[in-house]
Design a protein around this motif. Sequence first.
Motif, short mmCIF file in Angstrom:
data_model
loop_
_atom_site.label_atom_id
_atom_site.label_comp_id
_atom_site.label_asym_id
_atom_site.label_seq_id
_atom_site.Cartn_x
_atom_site.Cartn_y
_atom_site.Cartn_z
N THR A 86 0.82 -1.20 0.00
CA THR A 86 0.00 0.00 0.00
C THR A 86 0.86 1.26 0.00
OG1 THR A 86 -0.10 0.24 2.41
CG2 THR A 86 -1.75 -1.22 1.37
N GLY A 87 2.11 1.11 0.40
CA GLY A 87 3.02 2.24 0.50
C GLY A 87 3.01 2.90 1.87
N ARG A 88 2.14 2.46 2.78
CA ARG A 88 2.03 3.09 4.09
C ARG A 88 3.35 3.04 4.87
NH1 ARG A 88 -1.79 5.53 7.69
NH2 ARG A 88 -2.73 5.92 5.67
N SER A 89 4.03 1.91 4.86
CA SER A 89 5.27 1.80 5.65
C SER A 89 6.39 2.65 5.07
CB SER A 89 5.71 0.33 5.75
OG SER A 89 6.09 -0.17 4.49
N GLU A 90 6.25 3.06 3.81
CA GLU A 90 7.25 3.95 3.20
C GLU A 90 6.93 5.42 3.49
OE1 GLU A 90 7.24 2.77 -1.00
OE2 GLU A 90 6.76 0.78 -0.23
N GLN A 91 5.64 5.73 3.72
CA GLN A 91 5.21 7.10 3.94
C GLN A 91 5.27 7.52 5.40
OE1 GLN A 91 1.23 6.76 2.53
NE2 GLN A 91 1.80 6.68 0.38
N GLU A 92 4.97 6.58 6.29
CA GLU A 92 4.88 6.90 7.71
C GLU A 92 5.71 5.92 8.52
OE1 GLU A 92 3.40 9.59 8.54
OE2 GLU A 92 2.19 9.95 6.75
N LYS A 93 6.34 6.42 9.57
CA LYS A 93 7.16 5.56 10.43
C LYS A 93 6.25 4.71 11.31
CE LYS A 93 10.59 5.55 13.93
NZ LYS A 93 11.68 5.76 14.57
N TYR A 94 6.58 3.42 11.39
CA TYR A 94 5.81 2.52 12.25
C TYR A 94 5.82 3.03 13.69
CZ TYR A 94 4.24 -1.37 15.00
OH TYR A 94 3.54 -2.13 15.89
N GLY A 95 4.66 2.96 14.31
CA GLY A 95 4.54 3.37 15.71
C GLY A 95 4.01 4.77 15.90
N THR A 96 4.04 5.58 14.85
CA THR A 96 3.52 6.95 14.97
C THR A 96 2.00 6.95 14.79
OG1 THR A 96 3.80 7.42 12.61
CG2 THR A 96 5.68 7.91 14.05
N VAL A 97 1.37 8.01 15.27
CA VAL A 97 -0.08 8.14 15.14
C VAL A 97 -0.49 8.10 13.67
CG1 VAL A 97 -2.02 9.71 15.52
CG2 VAL A 97 -0.29 9.41 17.30
N ASP A 98 0.27 8.78 12.79
CA ASP A 98 -0.09 8.83 11.37
C ASP A 98 0.01 7.47 10.69
OD1 ASP A 98 -0.77 11.50 11.40
OD2 ASP A 98 1.24 12.17 10.81
N TYR A 99 0.89 6.60 11.17
CA TYR A 99 1.00 5.25 10.59
C TYR A 99 -0.33 4.50 10.77
CZ TYR A 99 2.50 0.47 9.75
OH TYR A 99 2.61 -0.82 9.27
N PHE A 100 -0.93 4.62 11.94
CA PHE A 100 -2.15 3.86 12.25
C PHE A 100 -3.43 4.56 11.83
CE2 PHE A 100 1.06 2.30 15.25
CZ PHE A 100 0.97 0.95 14.98
N ARG A 101 -3.39 5.88 11.73
CA ARG A 101 -4.60 6.65 11.43
C ARG A 101 -5.10 6.37 10.01
NH1 ARG A 101 -4.13 12.76 12.66
NH2 ARG A 101 -3.05 11.61 14.23
N GLU A 102 -6.34 5.95 9.92
CA GLU A 102 -7.00 5.75 8.62
C GLU A 102 -6.11 5.01 7.62
OE1 GLU A 102 -10.34 6.57 7.98
OE2 GLU A 102 -10.25 6.84 10.15
N HIS A 103 -5.45 3.95 8.09
CA HIS A 103 -4.57 3.19 7.20
C HIS A 103 -5.37 2.55 6.06
CE1 HIS A 103 -5.79 -0.80 8.61
NE2 HIS A 103 -5.76 -0.32 9.83
N PRO A 104 -4.72 2.23 4.95
CA PRO A 104 -5.42 1.59 3.83
C PRO A 104 -6.08 0.29 4.28
CG PRO A 104 -3.23 2.29 3.16
CD PRO A 104 -3.30 2.46 4.64
#
Length: 190
Positions: A86-104
């Motif tokens: 999905t690209g999420r792990s490349e866009q946001e650092k694991y463990g941060t609020v933005d990583y988990f917020r509204e993830h794909p």
Amino acid sequence: MKYDLTTQVDVGLMEQWLSTKENRHLATGHVGTHLDTYEKSDIPLDYIICQGILWDVSNIADNREISLSDIENLYIPENAFLLVRTGRSEQEKYGTVDYFREHPQLSNELIQWLSNQPLCFLGIDCAGIRRGKEHESADRMLEKNGIFVIENLSNLNQLLNTDVFQVYTLWFDDPVATGLRCKVVVDIVS
């Protein structure tokens, strides 16, 4: 060539999150790269080595649910490990609020279709295939069909120009935990 798809976890962030949990032991199993086993199914040892398939949906994953219509022409061989980028792990650092917020997330229709495919594992580079209250039920449906969801993978972009690869997955059994930490390594076949 080998690539480690296991997410590296910041110990400080992990400890901060674990301090809010009633049962640290159970919560620890859901940190970083792990597979969910809510049904406590026995995972066959044959699952340790699977043929890998990369499905790159990074161009749509932030805009809408990933649907069954997006999977056209994807061949899934017997006993495969489907890696969803999905690209999420490349866009946001694991463990941060933005990583988990509204993830794909995958659509329910797509998850239902995948539950009938010859998969061993369905891996994704974000916090799950569904969000919130739907997370566990989606994982359970797949597990009942012998397919285990592995969350929080990383480095899937390393596989973009690769056609044939093997995936090696090692997990740590636990008779109580519903999340089993695991190591996922890809070996590109030349």
